[in-house]
Motif scaffolding. Sequence first.
Motif, PDB file in Angstrom:
ATOM      1  N   ILE A 189       0.796  -1.212   0.000  1.00 45.90           N
ATOM      2  CA  ILE A 189       0.000   0.000   0.000  1.00 45.90           C
ATOM      3  C   ILE A 189       0.835   1.272   0.000  1.00 45.90           C
ATOM      4  O   ILE A 189       0.482   2.258  -0.662  1.00 45.90           O
ATOM      5  CB  ILE A 189      -1.006  -0.001   1.174  1.00 45.90           C
ATOM      6  N   GLU A 190       1.953   1.302   0.720  1.00 40.39           N
ATOM      7  CA  GLU A 190       2.748   2.532   0.746  1.00 40.39           C
ATOM      8  C   GLU A 190       3.273   2.885  -0.647  1.00 40.39           C
ATOM      9  O   GLU A 190       3.159   4.029  -1.105  1.00 40.39           O
ATOM     10  CB  GLU A 190       3.913   2.406   1.740  1.00 40.39           C
ATOM     11  N   TRP A 192       2.229   1.683  -3.632  1.00 35.03           N
ATOM     12  CA  TRP A 192       1.124   1.855  -4.577  1.00 35.03           C
ATOM     13  C   TRP A 192       0.428   3.190  -4.361  1.00 35.03           C
ATOM     14  O   TRP A 192       0.153   3.932  -5.303  1.00 35.03           O
ATOM     15  CB  TRP A 192       0.155   0.694  -4.443  1.00 35.03           C
ATOM     16  N   LEU A 193       0.186   3.519  -3.113  1.00 34.35           N
ATOM     17  CA  LEU A 193      -0.499   4.771  -2.821  1.00 34.35           C
ATOM     18  C   LEU A 193       0.350   5.968  -3.229  1.00 34.35           C
ATOM     19  O   LEU A 193      -0.170   6.974  -3.725  1.00 34.35           O
ATOM     20  CB  LEU A 193      -0.838   4.854  -1.329  1.00 34.35           C
ATOM     21  N   SER A 194       1.655   5.869  -3.055  1.00 35.23           N
ATOM     22  CA  SER A 194       2.538   6.972  -3.445  1.00 35.23           C
ATOM     23  C   SER A 194       2.432   7.259  -4.940  1.00 35.23           C
ATOM     24  O   SER A 194       2.473   8.420  -5.362  1.00 35.23           O
ATOM     25  CB  SER A 194       3.990   6.643  -3.069  1.00 35.23           C
ATOM     26  N   LEU A 197      -0.908   9.099  -5.388  1.00 32.23           N
ATOM     27  CA  LEU A 197      -0.885  10.441  -4.809  1.00 32.23           C
ATOM     28  C   LEU A 197      -0.168  11.436  -5.710  1.00 32.23           C
ATOM     29  O   LEU A 197      -0.509  12.631  -5.717  1.00 32.23           O
ATOM     30  CB  LEU A 197      -0.221  10.407  -3.430  1.00 32.23           C
ATOM     31  N   ILE A 204      -9.183   8.851  -2.524  1.00 32.00           N
ATOM     32  CA  ILE A 204      -8.837   7.462  -2.809  1.00 32.00           C
ATOM     33  C   ILE A 204      -9.571   6.593  -1.796  1.00 32.00           C
ATOM     34  O   ILE A 204      -9.443   6.788  -0.583  1.00 32.00           O
ATOM     35  CB  ILE A 204      -7.323   7.209  -2.703  1.00 32.00           C
ATOM     36  N   LEU A 206     -10.009   2.872  -0.264  1.00 29.52           N
ATOM     37  CA  LEU A 206      -9.212   1.662  -0.143  1.00 29.52           C
ATOM     38  C   LEU A 206     -10.021   0.519   0.445  1.00 29.52           C
ATOM     39  O   LEU A 206     -10.526   0.621   1.562  1.00 29.52           O
ATOM     40  CB  LEU A 206      -8.012   1.920   0.766  1.00 29.52           C
ATOM     41  N   ALA A 227      -1.967   3.728   5.194  1.00 25.54           N
ATOM     42  CA  ALA A 227      -2.240   4.533   4.005  1.00 25.54           C
ATOM     43  C   ALA A 227      -2.585   5.967   4.390  1.00 25.54           C
ATOM     44  O   ALA A 227      -2.179   6.924   3.719  1.00 25.54           O
ATOM     45  CB  ALA A 227      -3.384   3.911   3.203  1.00 25.54           C
ATOM     46  N   THR A 230       0.540   7.700   5.046  1.00 23.38           N
ATOM     47  CA  THR A 230       1.260   7.947   3.800  1.00 23.38           C
ATOM     48  C   THR A 230       0.712   9.160   3.072  1.00 23.38           C
ATOM     49  O   THR A 230       1.458   9.935   2.462  1.00 23.38           O
ATOM     50  CB  THR A 230       1.183   6.711   2.879  1.00 23.38           C
ATOM     51  N   ALA A 231      -0.609   9.339   3.143  1.00 24.20           N
ATOM     52  CA  ALA A 231      -1.259  10.440   2.422  1.00 24.20           C
ATOM     53  C   ALA A 231      -1.268  11.742   3.201  1.00 24.20           C
ATOM     54  O   ALA A 231      -1.698  12.776   2.671  1.00 24.20           O
ATOM     55  CB  ALA A 231      -2.693  10.047   2.079  1.00 24.20           C
ATOM     56  N   ILE A 238      -8.640  10.036   2.155  1.00 26.19           N
ATOM     57  CA  ILE A 238      -8.557   8.572   2.182  1.00 26.19           C
ATOM     58  C   ILE A 238      -9.797   8.028   2.858  1.00 26.19           C
ATOM     59  O   ILE A 238     -10.104   8.366   4.008  1.00 26.19           O
ATOM     60  CB  ILE A 238      -7.300   8.094   2.935  1.00 26.19           C
TER      61      ILE A 238
END
Length: 388
Positions: A189-190, A192-194, A197, A204, A206, A227, A230-231, A238
Amino acid sequence: MNFWHEIPKPIIGLAPMDGVTDASFRYIAAKHGGPDVTLTEFVNIQSALYSADTLFRDFTYCELERPVVAQVYGKTPELFYKVAHIVCELGFDGLDINMGCPAKKVAAAGCGAALIRTPELARAIIRAAQKGIKDWQGGQTLADVGFSNEVIEPIEGVNRQRGAANDRRRRPLIPLSVKTRLGYDRIVIEDWLSELLDERPAAISLHGRTLVQGYKGEADWSAIARAVRTAEGSGVLILGNGDVQDLRDAYRRVCQTGVDGVLIGRAAQGDPWLFREKAAVKQAVRGGAALPDASSVGLEERFRVIMEHCEHFERVSGMARFVAMRKHLTWYCRHFRGAAEMRARMMQATNTADVRRYITEIMSDEASGARTIMPIGTRRSSNLFLSI
């Protein structure tokens, strides 16, 4: 600012479910529950572009649903650019790209959650859709991007029927969002989410499972919490999704993870009333009063809504497709004595008249004492059901 940021947090929306959240399901949920946002079933971009019947069936919505978001899936950026024009022209409040469907047929074609394995293509799809929205907002017409009158005229007719022709002249810049999963065959997830973003979608959503998991096992909300971290600072909302059973569960997930909201799917099947107390959840999250007990729905109201749902489905989808209504009928028939027998009867229904007859017969038996049909855990009422 777009509608995603205007909804008081936490956002509590109706999750898109293939084969479930059709126009009638969303109408009933909007009227009797009122989720903060609704999303259509996902629509293949090729169908949306080349099959007018599919387009108008899947992109039918009512004003009660607003904000309402059109969800599409595919793998060709150029087609996303074009379909963004249609979504804008039809007056949707947003466009959502499905990058989370785990169905084998969808994934095998490189669409849905399979895009997690091709982040460069996923980003190109987002950019193409964003450009399509921006170009439409700047004045580009459907004809300008190559649509024929066979597509344009029905869209114009739908807008006139909804009284929205004048609204389209405003050409708002609608937000783009993405619905996805934690990974393909493992949680990434880190990373992929980056990737997502970097393209700055408005939101987003999830689902807390990988593609390989499908809907098995438990949703991993700890990964969703990662996530959120991360965001942080990105300005991208999110939302979490997966195994949210009710509004108390939604409250717990928001407090545990810090998500900006949740999308509720399966728990809303047969329970459009679930969203009624969403304001109390928002207040509780902000430190207000404790959550109230879930409100119960009497059988009289339940049966009235069943009939309303059937009538709307038959009006919008046609009697020939009524078999698709049966699963909704079985979901309504839960949590009261006699539900199993009623489900069996509903599975035989071929139209609204059948459903009305079954309910009338069952309630006649109830009135005569031939059977007991009542909410589990409640006392028997002499005014259980009036007239439908």
